[in-house]
Design an enzyme around this catalytic site. Structure first.
Site, PDB file in Angstrom:
ATOM      1  N   LYS A  40       0.828  -1.209   0.000  1.00 43.07           N
ATOM      2  CA  LYS A  40       0.000   0.000   0.000  1.00 43.07           C
ATOM      3  C   LYS A  40       0.859   1.255   0.000  1.00 43.07           C
ATOM      4  O   LYS A  40       0.626   2.179  -0.798  1.00 43.07           O
ATOM      5  CB  LYS A  40      -0.901  -0.005   1.231  1.00 43.07           C
ATOM      6  CG  LYS A  40      -1.550   1.334   1.528  1.00 43.07           C
ATOM      7  CD  LYS A  40      -2.023   1.428   2.961  1.00 43.07           C
ATOM      8  CE  LYS A  40      -2.350   2.874   3.287  1.00 43.07           C
ATOM      9  NZ  LYS A  40      -2.822   3.068   4.654  1.00 43.07           N
ATOM     10  N   ASN A  41       1.857   1.306   0.866  1.00 40.09           N
ATOM     11  CA  ASN A  41       2.646   2.524   1.029  1.00 40.09           C
ATOM     12  C   ASN A  41       3.646   2.755  -0.098  1.00 40.09           C
ATOM     13  O   ASN A  41       4.357   3.754  -0.112  1.00 40.09           O
ATOM     14  CB  ASN A  41       3.370   2.510   2.383  1.00 40.09           C
ATOM     15  CG  ASN A  41       2.401   2.646   3.538  1.00 40.09           C
ATOM     16  OD1 ASN A  41       1.331   3.226   3.402  1.00 40.09           O
ATOM     17  ND2 ASN A  41       2.751   2.072   4.679  1.00 40.09           N
ATOM     18  N   ARG A  93      -5.089   9.299   4.892  1.00 44.89           N
ATOM     19  CA  ARG A  93      -4.071  10.086   5.572  1.00 44.89           C
ATOM     20  C   ARG A  93      -2.941  10.483   4.634  1.00 44.89           C
ATOM     21  O   ARG A  93      -2.317  11.520   4.811  1.00 44.89           O
ATOM     22  CB  ARG A  93      -3.487   9.285   6.747  1.00 44.89           C
ATOM     23  CG  ARG A  93      -4.425   9.177   7.934  1.00 44.89           C
ATOM     24  CD  ARG A  93      -3.819   8.347   9.045  1.00 44.89           C
ATOM     25  NE  ARG A  93      -2.588   8.903   9.566  1.00 44.89           N
ATOM     26  CZ  ARG A  93      -2.515   9.853  10.503  1.00 44.89           C
ATOM     27  NH1 ARG A  93      -3.618  10.369  11.000  1.00 44.89           N
ATOM     28  NH2 ARG A  93      -1.352  10.274  10.930  1.00 44.89           N
ATOM     29  N   CYS A 102      -7.465   7.862   9.557  1.00 45.53           N
ATOM     30  CA  CYS A 102      -7.740   7.397  10.917  1.00 45.53           C
ATOM     31  C   CYS A 102      -6.886   8.155  11.931  1.00 45.53           C
ATOM     32  O   CYS A 102      -5.851   8.717  11.608  1.00 45.53           O
ATOM     33  CB  CYS A 102      -7.513   5.893  11.033  1.00 45.53           C
ATOM     34  SG  CYS A 102      -5.910   5.309  10.507  1.00 45.53           S
ATOM     35  N   ARG A 153      -0.201  14.138  11.923  1.00 42.19           N
ATOM     36  CA  ARG A 153       0.768  13.886  10.854  1.00 42.19           C
ATOM     37  C   ARG A 153       1.180  15.250  10.314  1.00 42.19           C
ATOM     38  O   ARG A 153       0.720  15.697   9.267  1.00 42.19           O
ATOM     39  CB  ARG A 153       0.147  13.007   9.768  1.00 42.19           C
ATOM     40  CG  ARG A 153       1.140  12.679   8.656  1.00 42.19           C
ATOM     41  CD  ARG A 153       0.621  11.588   7.747  1.00 42.19           C
ATOM     42  NE  ARG A 153       0.703  10.285   8.372  1.00 42.19           N
ATOM     43  CZ  ARG A 153       0.467   9.132   7.733  1.00 42.19           C
ATOM     44  NH1 ARG A 153       0.129   9.136   6.477  1.00 42.19           N
ATOM     45  NH2 ARG A 153       0.555   7.992   8.358  1.00 42.19           N
ATOM     46  N   ILE A 180       2.762  18.361   8.518  1.00 43.19           N
ATOM     47  CA  ILE A 180       3.385  18.439   7.193  1.00 43.19           C
ATOM     48  C   ILE A 180       4.351  19.620   7.120  1.00 43.19           C
ATOM     49  O   ILE A 180       4.698  20.068   6.028  1.00 43.19           O
ATOM     50  CB  ILE A 180       2.307  18.527   6.099  1.00 43.19           C
ATOM     51  CG1 ILE A 180       1.457  19.791   6.271  1.00 43.19           C
ATOM     52  CG2 ILE A 180       1.442  17.288   6.099  1.00 43.19           C
ATOM     53  CD1 ILE A 180       0.538  20.046   5.090  1.00 43.19           C
ATOM     54  N   ASP A 188       4.114   0.612  12.224  1.00 44.49           N
ATOM     55  CA  ASP A 188       2.932  -0.060  11.696  1.00 44.49           C
ATOM     56  C   ASP A 188       2.815  -1.505  12.170  1.00 44.49           C
ATOM     57  O   ASP A 188       1.745  -2.111  12.032  1.00 44.49           O
ATOM     58  CB  ASP A 188       2.949  -0.040  10.164  1.00 44.49           C
ATOM     59  CG  ASP A 188       2.536   1.310   9.600  1.00 44.49           C
ATOM     60  OD1 ASP A 188       2.089   2.171  10.377  1.00 44.49           O
ATOM     61  OD2 ASP A 188       2.663   1.500   8.374  1.00 44.49           O
ATOM     62  N   ILE A 201       6.723   7.179  17.225  1.00 47.55           N
ATOM     63  CA  ILE A 201       6.351   7.828  15.966  1.00 47.55           C
ATOM     64  C   ILE A 201       5.017   8.568  16.086  1.00 47.55           C
ATOM     65  O   ILE A 201       4.927   9.758  15.781  1.00 47.55           O
ATOM     66  CB  ILE A 201       6.288   6.800  14.821  1.00 47.55           C
ATOM     67  CG1 ILE A 201       7.578   5.963  14.777  1.00 47.55           C
ATOM     68  CG2 ILE A 201       6.058   7.509  13.486  1.00 47.55           C
ATOM     69  CD1 ILE A 201       8.843   6.759  14.545  1.00 47.55           C
ATOM     70  N   ARG A 220      -8.516  -0.259   4.557  1.00 43.88           N
ATOM     71  CA  ARG A 220      -7.597   0.755   4.040  1.00 43.88           C
ATOM     72  C   ARG A 220      -6.215   0.175   3.763  1.00 43.88           C
ATOM     73  O   ARG A 220      -5.465   0.725   2.954  1.00 43.88           O
ATOM     74  CB  ARG A 220      -7.462   1.913   5.038  1.00 43.88           C
ATOM     75  CG  ARG A 220      -8.678   2.827   5.131  1.00 43.88           C
ATOM     76  CD  ARG A 220      -8.383   4.035   6.012  1.00 43.88           C
ATOM     77  NE  ARG A 220      -7.124   4.641   5.623  1.00 43.88           N
ATOM     78  CZ  ARG A 220      -6.053   4.727   6.402  1.00 43.88           C
ATOM     79  NH1 ARG A 220      -6.081   4.287   7.629  1.00 43.88           N
ATOM     80  NH2 ARG A 220      -4.941   5.282   5.960  1.00 43.88           N
TER      81      ARG A 220
END
Length: 418
Positions: free
Chosen positions: A22-23, A92, A116, A121, A123, A305, A327, A397
């Site tokens: 996914k990432n 996200r 979520c 997060r 930026i 994760d 994190i 997700r």
């Protein structure tokens, strides 16, 4: 409302194939806006992937996802440099489109990303880097408005190896005709995959042995056909499920080199692992040993994760464990749900303490975020009796049909409408 119904307490045996990362898929989809016709294989079927496709179409490019192959045909001129607030809030990682839109349109307007609630997060690193590259930025009422009078070559040192900031700098710099150096860049396998994807389009981006990234911006990028790497977090989730259930399994399309430290922890917990070029086999003992101390750090250290699924394993291991989350500040939202299974877990700040017990009790639980939902699923698989996990939209997700993958491994798990 969708829930996962899990009849747990059985050992898992079997094999399954790990989905695409996914990432990695999401930033590569954003990068496809920079080129011409891009065919991207091994794209996972996730709600975040569908949100990406919708954003690409809204911007004026052609995009379709058939099976696990995405085909993107970028337009000569994008019809919009704005992303609707509703689409920004669907995932996200929607901020990854900022660099690509700026590169194509020389201006961009977006709201802050959603998703979520695992924590802030920020930026700031993205925007500070853009300013060093010559971008003019205004922030007002939750919106970010960017313009480029002229991009310039520069050396950027990130205060933290942010994955998102590294990706956005690469996306803006790839077709800039400028030379950009990123010091203290993120080093995740997904960063290398994006770098390789852009280079397959005709880009010129390299990483040295110290992890610094050197971008020699080209005038334009072309098309490509590319295959996304396997998802290392999905790999760990299925390994942890097998381990917690005392089973044996094989994961095809899995890359050991991407998860060396978590694999070492699984071995320390008593699992026997065989690592091949594109598979991992695991054989778990009747009961796992405690993982001891786990502290989340940027790659190549232990990934944030994977923290939740390893904590789920620790609830049934021999001994005590401690987890330090460095994190995200809200990444212990699964703890209260694990307590419904009579797990002995407590948290204070960014520390969580686990005392392993022999058995967990089946329970009805609610996923509050993506990785926490996966952890609850893994825990429920190990608890005798029927458990349910709601909040499946979070799990969707990041996991392509999680019930099918665990079903391949012998789990009794189905999706129901309630």
């Amino acid at each position: 409302m969708k829930v996962l119904e899990i009849n747990g307490g059985k050992r898992l045996y079997g094999e399954t194939t790990v989905q695409g990362a996914k990432n990695s898929a999401l930033p590569c989809l954003a990068a496809s806006l920079l080129g011409k016709r891009c065919v991207i294989h091994n794209c996972p079927n996730l709600t975040d992937t569908y949100a990406c496709i919708k954003i690409i179409k809204m911007l004026g490019a052609k995009a379709e996802l058939t099976g696990n192959t995405a085909i993107i045909e970028s337009a000569e001129e994008l019809k919009s440099y704005k992303i609707d607030d509703a689409l920004m809030k669907e995932m996200r990682s929607s901020i990854i489109f900022l660099g690509a839109i700026l590169s194509r349109c020389k201006q961009a307007e977006i709201s802050y990303p959603g998703g979520c609630c695992i924590g802030a997060r920020p930026i700031d690193m993205h925007l500070d880097a853009f300013r060093q590259m010559g971008v003019e930025i205004e922030e007002s009422c939750g919106r970010i408005v960017c313009n480029i009078p002229k991009l310039k070559s520069c050396r950027i040192r990130l205060p933290f190896p942010s994955v998102g900031a590294t990706e956005n700098i690469m996306l803006l710099g790839a077709a800039s005709n400028c030379e950009i150096t990123i010091e203290n860049a993120a080093k995740e396998p997904e960063i290398i995959d994006l770098l390789s994807f852009i280079n397959s389009m005709g880009g010129n981006i390299n990483m040295d042995d110290c992890g610094n990234i050197y971008i020699k911006g080209v005038e334009e990028l072309g098309g490509t056909e590319y295959r996304i790497i396997p998802d290392r977090i999905a790999t760990l989730t299925y390994l942890c499920g097998i381990a917690m259930c005392g089973g044996y399994g094989r994961l095809n399309s899995a890359r050991y080199e991407h998860i060396k430290i978590p694999i070492e922890i699984l071995e320390d917990m008593g699992c026997a692992l065989e690592k091949g070029e594109s598979y991992i086999e695991i054989k778990a003992p009747g009961r796992l040993k405690s993982p001891g101390l786990i502290s989340t750090r940027p790659y190549p250290m232990f990934p944030t994760d994977a923290q939740a699924v390893f904590m789920a394993m620790a609830t049934r291991s021999k001994g005590r464990s401690c987890f330090i989350e460095n994190i995200f500040e809200n990444r212990f939202r699964h703890i209260d749900e694990l307590k419904k299974m009579r797990a002995l877990v407590s948290a204070r700040g960014n520390l969580a303490y686990v005392k392993g017990r022999r058995k967990l009790k089946n329970a009805d639980m609610e996923a509050k975020d993506l990785r926490g939902g996966a952890a609850l699923t893994v825990a429920a698989l190990s608890a005798k009796g029927l458990s349910t996990v709601s909040g499946v939209e979070y799990i969707d997700r990041g996991y392509e049909n999680i019930e099918r993958s665990f079903g391949d491994l012998g789990a009794e798990i189905i999706r129901r409408e309630m």
